[in-house]
Enzyme design. Structure first.
Site, PDB file in Angstrom:
ATOM      1  N   CYS A  35     -10.772  -4.112  -3.527  1.00 49.75           N
ATOM      2  CA  CYS A  35      -9.974  -4.945  -4.035  1.00 49.75           C
ATOM      3  C   CYS A  35     -10.348  -6.133  -4.216  1.00 49.75           C
ATOM      4  CB  CYS A  35      -8.809  -5.040  -3.109  1.00 49.75           C
ATOM      5  SG  CYS A  35      -7.457  -3.471  -2.880  1.00 49.75           S
ATOM      6  N   GLU A  77      -2.944  -4.681  -3.034  1.00 48.73           N
ATOM      7  CA  GLU A  77      -3.723  -5.618  -4.041  1.00 48.73           C
ATOM      8  C   GLU A  77      -3.518  -4.812  -5.489  1.00 48.73           C
ATOM      9  OE1 GLU A  77      -4.907  -4.811  -1.329  1.00 48.73           O
ATOM     10  OE2 GLU A  77      -5.741  -6.495  -0.311  1.00 48.73           O
ATOM     11  N   TYR A 108      -5.919  11.685   1.521  1.00 43.38           N
ATOM     12  CA  TYR A 108      -5.955  10.396   1.917  1.00 43.38           C
ATOM     13  C   TYR A 108      -6.630   9.526   0.787  1.00 43.38           C
ATOM     14  CZ  TYR A 108      -4.983  11.840   6.999  1.00 43.38           C
ATOM     15  OH  TYR A 108      -4.537  12.205   8.062  1.00 43.38           O
ATOM     16  N   ASN A 142      -1.073   8.744   0.854  1.00 43.52           N
ATOM     17  CA  ASN A 142      -1.058  10.031   0.149  1.00 43.52           C
ATOM     18  C   ASN A 142      -1.253  10.716   1.195  1.00 43.52           C
ATOM     19  OD1 ASN A 142      -1.796  12.516  -1.402  1.00 43.52           O
ATOM     20  ND2 ASN A 142      -0.361  11.214  -2.764  1.00 43.52           N
ATOM     21  N   ALA A 143      -0.844  12.225   1.673  1.00 40.28           N
ATOM     22  CA  ALA A 143      -1.421  13.295   2.335  1.00 40.28           C
ATOM     23  C   ALA A 143      -2.798  13.605   1.992  1.00 40.28           C
ATOM     24  CB  ALA A 143      -0.367  14.226   2.330  1.00 40.28           C
ATOM     25  N   ASN A 200       0.796  -1.295  -0.074  1.00 37.93           N
ATOM     26  CA  ASN A 200       0.108   0.053   0.163  1.00 37.93           C
ATOM     27  C   ASN A 200       0.661   1.146   0.024  1.00 37.93           C
ATOM     28  OD1 ASN A 200       0.682  -0.843   2.804  1.00 37.93           O
ATOM     29  ND2 ASN A 200      -1.130   0.155   3.627  1.00 37.93           N
TER      30      ASN A 200
HETATM   31  N1  THU Z   1      -5.249  -1.641   2.522  1.00 35.79           N
HETATM   32  C1  THU Z   1      -4.573  -2.324   1.707  1.00 35.79           C
HETATM   33  O1  THU Z   1      -3.645  -2.328   1.090  1.00 35.79           O
HETATM   34  N2  THU Z   1      -5.529  -3.348   1.250  1.00 35.79           N
HETATM   35  C2  THU Z   1      -6.612  -3.846   1.815  1.00 35.79           C
HETATM   36  O2  THU Z   1      -7.296  -4.459   1.225  1.00 35.79           O
HETATM   37  C3  THU Z   1      -7.247  -3.212   2.873  1.00 35.79           C
HETATM   38  C4  THU Z   1      -6.547  -1.768   3.137  1.00 35.79           C
HETATM   39  C5  THU Z   1      -4.726  -0.460   3.131  1.00 35.79           C
HETATM   40  C6  THU Z   1      -5.191   0.812   2.602  1.00 35.79           C
HETATM   41  C7  THU Z   1      -4.539   1.654   3.535  1.00 35.79           C
HETATM   42  O3  THU Z   1      -3.292   2.058   3.156  1.00 35.79           O
HETATM   43  C8  THU Z   1      -4.436   0.943   4.747  1.00 35.79           C
HETATM   44  O4  THU Z   1      -4.302  -0.398   4.520  1.00 35.79           O
HETATM   45  C9  THU Z   1      -5.345   1.069   5.788  1.00 35.79           C
HETATM   46  O5  THU Z   1      -6.679   1.018   5.481  1.00 35.79           O
END
Ligand code: THU
Length: 135
Positions: free
Chosen positions: A93, A59, A52, A49-50, A46
């Site tokens: 995702c 994924e 959000y 970004n500032a 993941n």
């Molecule tokens: N996040 C993912 O990377 N994949 C997911 O399926 C759930 C959430 C990330 C997004 C954000 O950067 C952090 O987890 C908290 O939500």
């Protein structure tokens, strides 16, 4: 290579992906690792970004890497977070995975301790809308 050796390799790789996460706002690093039909792997983390909503999920990054390499099928996908139960992917995702997978595709949820749960995509996204409705 035995299944367990492949799983250990994938677990190591998805952990390394999570270690690359840029998640200063949520402090919730996530890693994803796609295995394609020919055994190639594509990782993502993941990237927040500032502003959000502009952040991307792990994924999403793994899917982009897979598509950039010319692949269009997900054989299985590993997802890891720090959560002991192995957190499930977000709704967006699940739909993004569905584009390149089918109902029986394994989604393997991991914690740093190892594989926690193996679900099918249909368990996570029942009655999915997918490309077959349009193509
Ligand atoms: N996040 C993912 O990377 N994949 C997911 O399926 C759930 C959430 C990330 C997004 C954000 O950067 C952090 O987890 C908290 O939500």
């Amino acid at each position: 290579m035995s299944k367990s050796t492949i799983e250990t390799d994938c677990l190591d790789a998805v952990k390394r992906a999570m270690d690359k996460a840029y998640s200063p706002y949520s402090d919730y690093p996530v890693g994803a690792l796609i295995v394609t039909e020919d055994g190639q792997t594509f990782a993502g983390c993941n990237v927040e970004n500032a502003s959000y909503p502009e952040g991307n999920c792990a994924e999403t990054a793994a899917i982009a890497a897979m598509v950039m390499a010319g692949h269009k099928r997900i054989q299985e996908i590993y997802i890891i977070s720090q959560d002991d139960q192995g957190a499930t992917p977000c709704g967006g995702c699940r739909q993004r995975i569905r584009e390149f997978a089918d109902n029986n595709t394994p989604v393997i949820l991991c914690s740093p301790a190892g594989v926690q749960r193996r679900l099918t995509l249909a368990e996570l996204l029942p009655h999915a809308f997918g490309p077959e409705w349009l193509l």
